[in-house]
Scaffold this motif. Structure first.
Motif, PDB file in Angstrom:
ATOM      1  N   ARG A   5       7.890 -16.032   1.716  1.00 43.94           N
ATOM      2  CA  ARG A   5       8.441 -14.757   2.180  1.00 43.94           C
ATOM      3  C   ARG A   5       9.391 -14.187   1.167  1.00 43.94           C
ATOM      4  N   SER A  55      15.287  -4.562   4.545  1.00 38.88           N
ATOM      5  CA  SER A  55      14.310  -5.645   4.571  1.00 38.88           C
ATOM      6  C   SER A  55      14.900  -6.877   5.246  1.00 38.88           C
ATOM      7  N   PRO A  56      14.226  -7.454   6.211  1.00 37.88           N
ATOM      8  CA  PRO A  56      12.970  -6.987   6.792  1.00 37.88           C
ATOM      9  C   PRO A  56      13.221  -5.854   7.787  1.00 37.88           C
ATOM     10  N   ASN A  58      10.660  -2.719  10.206  1.00 39.85           N
ATOM     11  CA  ASN A  58       9.396  -2.004  10.399  1.00 39.85           C
ATOM     12  C   ASN A  58       9.587  -0.680  11.133  1.00 39.85           C
ATOM     13  N   TYR A  73       7.387   3.383   4.729  1.00 40.08           N
ATOM     14  CA  TYR A  73       7.118   2.062   5.301  1.00 40.08           C
ATOM     15  C   TYR A  73       6.274   1.280   4.305  1.00 40.08           C
ATOM     16  N   ASP A  75       4.272  -2.449   3.167  1.00 42.70           N
ATOM     17  CA  ASP A  75       3.707  -3.699   3.667  1.00 42.70           C
ATOM     18  C   ASP A  75       4.238  -4.875   2.843  1.00 42.70           C
ATOM     19  N   ARG A  76       3.740  -6.059   3.103  1.00 39.67           N
ATOM     20  CA  ARG A  76       4.281  -7.255   2.427  1.00 39.67           C
ATOM     21  C   ARG A  76       4.020  -7.261   0.928  1.00 39.67           C
ATOM     22  N   ARG A  97       2.171  -3.083  10.411  1.00 40.38           N
ATOM     23  CA  ARG A  97       1.990  -3.778   9.129  1.00 40.38           C
ATOM     24  C   ARG A  97       3.215  -3.696   8.235  1.00 40.38           C
ATOM     25  N   ARG A  99       6.772  -4.296   6.590  1.00 41.96           N
ATOM     26  CA  ARG A  99       7.715  -5.404   6.444  1.00 41.96           C
ATOM     27  C   ARG A  99       9.050  -4.921   5.877  1.00 41.96           C
ATOM     28  N   HIS A 100       9.027  -3.757   5.217  1.00 48.15           N
ATOM     29  CA  HIS A 100      10.217  -3.199   4.574  1.00 48.15           C
ATOM     30  C   HIS A 100      10.202  -1.690   4.768  1.00 48.15           C
TER      31      HIS A 100
END
Length: 128
Positions: A5, A55-56, A58, A73, A75-76, A97, A99-100
């Motif tokens: 992660r 972060s994290p 959504n 937005y 994603d990972r 979806r 993550r940040h």
């Protein structure tokens, strides 16, 4: 091999918006990764120099904000899923979806090339 992660620390850095030719737009970045820093975010500010990474995260809200903001937005893999402009007093719906989340003053992200499908990189440390 398991996925590690991605974790950043509160502080400064640089947001690099990756261009098609490999070059990138570099933007000063504030990183908010602790609960306290994410909760405060851009509240109480009249402007922001560059962008802020939550972060994290959504989703975001703009309650008690003094300005409209652009919200991207990620994603990972740091690909942009969606970009929205939010006026003060709004609640953004969570993106499954995501993550940040990147926040910046309204209207600046399109000039940086932050749009759906674009990719960004985060470089921690002084913005120098």
């Amino acid at each position: 091999m398991g996925r590690r992660r991605r974790r950043w620390r509160d502080g400064g850095g640089v947001l690099v918006v990756v261009g098609g030719g490999g070059e990138g737009v570099r933007v000063p970045l504030e990183i908010a990764s602790s609960y306290r820093a994410r909760t405060k975010g851009l509240l109480g500010r009249d402007s922001v120099e560059g962008a802020m990474l939550l972060s994290p995260a959504n989703s975001v809200h703009t309650f008690r904000m003094r300005m409209a903001i652009d919200v991207a937005y990620l994603d990972r893999r740091l690909a942009v899923i969606a970009v929205r402009t939010m006026r003060p007093g709004r609640l953004g719906l969570p993106r499954l979806r995501a993550r940040h989340v990147l926040e910046a003053e309204a209207g600046v992200m399109s000039g940086w090339g932050v749009r759906t499908g674009a990719r960004v990189e985060i470089v921690e440390g002084p913005a120098g």
